[in-house]
Design a protein around this motif. Sequence first.
Motif, mmCIF file in Angstrom:
data_model
loop_
_atom_site.group_PDB
_atom_site.id
_atom_site.type_symbol
_atom_site.label_atom_id
_atom_site.label_comp_id
_atom_site.label_asym_id
_atom_site.label_seq_id
_atom_site.Cartn_x
_atom_site.Cartn_y
_atom_site.Cartn_z
ATOM 1 N N ASP A 3 -8.040 6.745 4.281
ATOM 2 C CA ASP A 3 -7.073 5.613 4.476
ATOM 3 C C ASP A 3 -6.413 5.736 2.806
ATOM 4 O O ASP A 3 -6.174 4.363 2.456
ATOM 5 N N SER A 27 -5.023 2.542 -2.389
ATOM 6 C CA SER A 27 -5.796 2.132 -1.083
ATOM 7 C C SER A 27 -4.568 1.583 -0.619
ATOM 8 O O SER A 27 -3.834 1.304 -0.259
ATOM 9 N N ASP A 32 -5.112 0.578 2.829
ATOM 10 C CA ASP A 32 -5.136 -1.114 3.494
ATOM 11 C C ASP A 32 -5.785 -2.373 2.203
ATOM 12 O O ASP A 32 -6.228 -2.944 3.290
ATOM 13 N N ARG A 74 2.140 0.603 3.958
ATOM 14 C CA ARG A 74 0.830 0.595 3.019
ATOM 15 C C ARG A 74 1.252 -0.855 1.983
ATOM 16 O O ARG A 74 2.035 -1.223 1.468
#
Length: 393
Positions: free
Chosen positions: A380, A172, A174, A68
């Motif tokens: 995600d 998140s 992403d 991550r």
Amino acid sequence: MAAVLPTRRDNPFDPPPDLADEERPLRRLAFPDGHTGWLVTGYALARAVLADVRFSSRLELRRQVVRRTETDEIRPGKPAPPGFFIAMDPPDHTRYRRLLTGQFTVRRMNQLRPRVEQIVDEHLDAMERTGPPTDLVSAFALPIPSLVICELLGVPYADRQRFQHDSAVLLSLDATVEDANAALASLTGYLAGLVERKRREPADDLLSGLIEGGELTGDELVGVAMLLLIAGHETTANMLGLGTFALLTHPDQADDLRSGRVDEDKAVEELLRWLSVIQFGTTRTAAEDVELGGEVIRAGESVAISVPAANRDPERFAEPGSLDLGADAHGHLAFGHGVHQCLGQQLARIEMRVAYGALFRRFPALRLAVPPQEVPLRDDMSIYGVHSLPVEW
């Protein structure tokens, strides 16, 4: 041979099927940075690790269990910033926890219940006025815990879009490094400004109380406020959204809740156990050699504790794969265990007890407005849930 953490789900509510292994509740795990550590999926072993002070929570020893984005300031391998006590060990952790425990007692949280009920009713009234269809996340699940934590901390609710955006970026998987750094800088700057305003004009809220106590520096106040603000709305909001999704796909369970055939307290505990929104669990690092489950965890080895797997352990819970709002789910690990057990768990429980029951009583015909497979899942994000939940009635 060490394997990577399974993350692919077969359905929205169950953990990845390859996650739990009843024959091997402790097994080798390959971390994304190349480290070989351990994965705990059994309930008893999970509790043992979480309660054992020989397993450290310090950020400088921590490793991410899934790949991550990391910010420059808050990342494994680097000491936790001031006030970021979730990534500290005693005595540093104890100092912060002592200052905050009195703010989150069961008695004080119960005193907030009438206000929580008012907030829930106001949002249900707004849904009724607007009419179907609506997105339950934006209309109900997200604003309720956001407003509650804002009032408790003393954060202006009018600023919610800013902190909700920044926290979403930080959670998140992403986000780019640039976006994560920008979100952290934005949130830190906002809270630093808020602390200064409250120094000049204190109010009857938690942040003003901490300032008046005089034990925390400005940087520490910002770190504590950031933790409480993010944890105080993200986890509960996702439990409300995902829990409603689960109930809408289990209409018999929803009917039991609506009619009062099941106790609201038990229903909330079962939803917490069954859904376990901290989907990748938590990690600890052995500060010394520790014998666990017939293995020796060497000093410096990291242990990933899978909360979703532990909360589905058949050795601890009867029929763990089924949702049963009348089941006895006490002792689940959704709020953790040991010295790091969630500080705001009683507030989260009150919000869920009030919100689920009120929602299904007000809208007995509540149903999904799209097929279940079209509900967008938060695969995600580090905190699992639904990005939106289109409903009608």
